[in-house]
Design an enzyme around this catalytic site. Structure first.
Site, PDB file in Angstrom:
ATOM      1  CB  SER A  35      57.480  24.679  24.173  1.00 18.40           C
ATOM      2  OG  SER A  35      58.758  24.595  23.848  1.00 18.40           O
ATOM      3  CE1 TYR A  40      57.264  25.182  18.520  1.00 18.75           C
ATOM      4  CE2 TYR A  40      59.313  25.796  19.946  1.00 18.75           C
ATOM      5  CZ  TYR A  40      58.312  24.880  19.609  1.00 18.75           C
ATOM      6  OH  TYR A  40      57.844  23.836  20.205  1.00 18.75           O
TER       7      TYR A  40
HETATM    8  N1  LIG Z   1      59.816  17.905  19.752  1.00 18.48           N
HETATM    9  C1  LIG Z   1      60.173  18.575  20.981  1.00 18.48           C
HETATM   10  O1  LIG Z   1      61.437  18.749  21.191  1.00 18.48           O
HETATM   11  C2  LIG Z   1      59.002  19.679  21.288  1.00 18.48           C
HETATM   12  C3  LIG Z   1      59.417  20.201  22.507  1.00 18.48           C
HETATM   13  C4  LIG Z   1      58.175  21.164  23.302  1.00 18.48           C
HETATM   14  C5  LIG Z   1      57.010  20.994  22.573  1.00 18.48           C
HETATM   15  N2  LIG Z   1      56.853  20.486  21.413  1.00 18.48           N
HETATM   16  C6  LIG Z   1      55.490  20.642  20.568  1.00 18.48           C
HETATM   17  O2  LIG Z   1      54.846  19.415  20.526  1.00 18.48           O
HETATM   18  C7  LIG Z   1      54.072  19.262  19.540  1.00 18.48           C
HETATM   19  C8  LIG Z   1      54.226  18.172  18.753  1.00 18.48           C
HETATM   20  O3  LIG Z   1      55.660  18.088  18.217  1.00 18.48           O
HETATM   21  P1  LIG Z   1      56.538  16.877  17.905  1.00 18.48           P
HETATM   22  O4  LIG Z   1      57.920  16.979  17.891  1.00 18.48           O
HETATM   23  O5  LIG Z   1      55.674  15.733  18.110  1.00 18.48           O
HETATM   24  O6  LIG Z   1      56.252  17.349  16.034  1.00 18.48           O
HETATM   25  P2  LIG Z   1      56.602  16.334  14.880  1.00 18.48           P
HETATM   26  O7  LIG Z   1      56.880  15.049  14.969  1.00 18.48           O
HETATM   27  O8  LIG Z   1      57.134  17.349  13.839  1.00 18.48           O
HETATM   28  O9  LIG Z   1      54.839  15.743  14.364  1.00 18.48           O
HETATM   29  C9  LIG Z   1      53.865  16.997  14.185  1.00 18.48           C
HETATM   30  C10 LIG Z   1      52.831  16.519  13.820  1.00 18.48           C
HETATM   31  O10 LIG Z   1      51.802  17.427  13.489  1.00 18.48           O
HETATM   32  C11 LIG Z   1      51.233  17.200  12.281  1.00 18.48           C
HETATM   33  N3  LIG Z   1      50.918  18.445  11.650  1.00 18.48           N
HETATM   34  C12 LIG Z   1      51.828  19.406  11.189  1.00 18.48           C
HETATM   35  N4  LIG Z   1      51.035  20.358  10.461  1.00 18.48           N
HETATM   36  C13 LIG Z   1      49.921  20.019  10.555  1.00 18.48           C
HETATM   37  C14 LIG Z   1      48.712  20.692   9.860  1.00 18.48           C
HETATM   38  N5  LIG Z   1      48.725  21.921   9.438  1.00 18.48           N
HETATM   39  N6  LIG Z   1      47.543  20.163  10.131  1.00 18.48           N
HETATM   40  C15 LIG Z   1      47.421  18.883  10.829  1.00 18.48           C
HETATM   41  N7  LIG Z   1      48.433  18.372  11.269  1.00 18.48           N
HETATM   42  C16 LIG Z   1      49.620  18.891  11.154  1.00 18.48           C
HETATM   43  C17 LIG Z   1      52.058  16.241  11.468  1.00 18.48           C
HETATM   44  O11 LIG Z   1      51.491  15.433  10.467  1.00 18.48           O
HETATM   45  P3  LIG Z   1      51.402  15.951   8.849  1.00 18.48           P
HETATM   46  O12 LIG Z   1      52.880  16.432   8.724  1.00 18.48           O
HETATM   47  O13 LIG Z   1      51.064  14.703   7.934  1.00 18.48           O
HETATM   48  O14 LIG Z   1      50.498  16.915   8.979  1.00 18.48           O
HETATM   49  C18 LIG Z   1      52.622  15.381  12.491  1.00 18.48           C
HETATM   50  O15 LIG Z   1      51.649  14.490  12.924  1.00 18.48           O
HETATM   51  C19 LIG Z   1      54.279  20.600  18.584  1.00 18.48           C
HETATM   52  O16 LIG Z   1      53.355  21.749  19.004  1.00 18.48           O
HETATM   53  C20 LIG Z   1      55.621  21.226  19.490  1.00 18.48           C
HETATM   54  O17 LIG Z   1      55.863  22.613  19.048  1.00 18.48           O
HETATM   55  C21 LIG Z   1      57.773  19.644  20.699  1.00 18.48           C
END
Ligand SMILES: NC(=O)c1ccc[n+]([C@@H]2O[C@H](COP(=O)([O-])OP(=O)(O)OC[C@H]3O[C@@H](n4cnc5c(N)ncnc54)[C@H](OP(=O)(O)O)[C@@H]3O)[C@@H](O)[C@H]2O)c1
Length: 287
Positions: free
Chosen positions: A162, A175
């Site tokens: 991130s 985080y």
């Molecule tokens: N969104 C942002 O602004 C942003 C910015 C920078 C970086 N990121 C990073 O990008 C990545 C994805 O973010 P996102 O925004 O796409 O998140 P999200 O929409 O909340 O999706 C999270 C995904 O991870 C799965 N997950 C959560 N806990 C898990 C576990 N214990 N085991 C297996 N799967 C699990 C969830 O499905 P289930 O709940 O069904 O397990 C879901 O498929 C993360 O690492 C986040 O830190 C996000």
């Protein structure tokens, strides 16, 4: 075609050069049921044509996502409903791959969780879950599958970090610290393994429009109003381009590289209060 993981198969861990001769390369994406992980699974499946193992805990959205990618791109998808913080997660993934005649060619460590608000106000369980998922599981999956990739002299690992990994983040302290770890680990390993046929890179998106922010109550923070959020598809396409070009750090979009550079240049005594101002929850409800 969507295939179902078998109940129980016995196989050795990360894979070997011999094992790879009889198995086919696959993509493994954690957190692939929605958001950035789903978008990356879709783009990488379309571009490589490889089967894709899609991992998340909740099976219904995961299976729906797997069907969508299989129908859209004509690739085999393997939805694996698994909490990757389990101690035996790497083994379960390797076993399921082997049962399908596959090995992990590209591992995309995407699953992650945020935690918004004052650090002292979080439960120990919530902090432990963040560290287990963002740090421990990512590290152990990297270790497990890197050994097979090194033996085959092929493949690589993409870790989703991130922009928050570039600075301490008051009100999302754990985080931001977890993402600094992801960046540090990935940069170090990409150097350590240079010239050995594998690649590691870290992706550092700024805000992306997914359910992630609402899940940690961060929609009440100024950054959600003031900073433009990228679409997950755009992050996925930038990740593919950066991966193909061999970048060790991928800053998706136009805004993110500028912010990353600014965060590197600004002294922390100025930067950290600004980040805290952006991250603190502001609104009346403040629940
Ligand atoms: N969104 C942002 O602004 C942003 C910015 C920078 C970086 N990121 C990073 O990008 C990545 C994805 O973010 P996102 O925004 O796409 O998140 P999200 O929409 O909340 O999706 C999270 C995904 O991870 C799965 N997950 C959560 N806990 C898990 C576990 N214990 N085991 C297996 N799967 C699990 C969830 O499905 P289930 O709940 O069904 O397990 C879901 O498929 C993360 O690492 C986040 O830190 C996000």
């Amino acid at each position: 075609m969507v295939t179902t993981p078998p109940e129980e198969v016995s196989v050795s861990a990360g894979g070997s050069r011999e094992g790879a001769a009889s198995s086919r390369p696959a993509l493994v994406v954690t957190g692939a049921s929605e958001g950035i992980g789903l978008a990356i699974a879709s783009v990488f499946a379309a571009k490589t044509g490889h089967p894709v193992m899609m991992i998340a805990r909740r099976s219904e959205p995961l299976e729906a996502a797997a069907r969508t990618i299989a129908d859209r791109h004509g690739v085999t998808t393997i939805p694996l409903s698994l909490d990757i913080t389990r101690a035996d997660a790497s083994q379960i993934i390797a076993t399921t791959l082997a049962a399908n005649g596959l090995h992990a060619e590209i591992l995309i460590n995407n699953a992650g969780v945020g935690l918004g608000g004052e650090f002292a106000g979080h439960s120990e369980a919530a902090i432990a879950n963040l560290v287990d998922l963002n740090v421990r599981a990512l590290t152990l999956l990297t270790r497990h599958f890197l050994t097979g990739m090194l033996a085959r002299r092929s493949g690589g690992i993409i870790n989703i970090g991130s922009l928050g990994g570039f600075a301490p983040g008051p009100y999302q302290a754990a985080y931001y610290a977890s993402k600094a770890y992801v960046a540090s680990l990935t940069r170090a390993l990409s150097d350590e393994t240079a010239g050995r046929g594998v690649r590691l890179c870290v992706v550092t998106p700024g805000p992306v429009e997914t359910a992630f922010h609402a899940r940690m109550g961060a929609n009440e923070s100024f950054y959600r109003k003031l900073m433009p959020a990228m679409a997950a598809d755009a992050v996925a396409r930038a990740t593919w381009r950066g991966w193909r070009m061999g970048f060790r750090v991928i800053h998706p979009g136009l805004f993110t590289p500028v912010l990353a550079l600014t965060m590197r240049i600004l002294p922390w005594m100025l930067l950290v209060p600004i980040v805290g101002w952006l991250l603190q929850k502001r609104y009346a409800s403040n629940t």
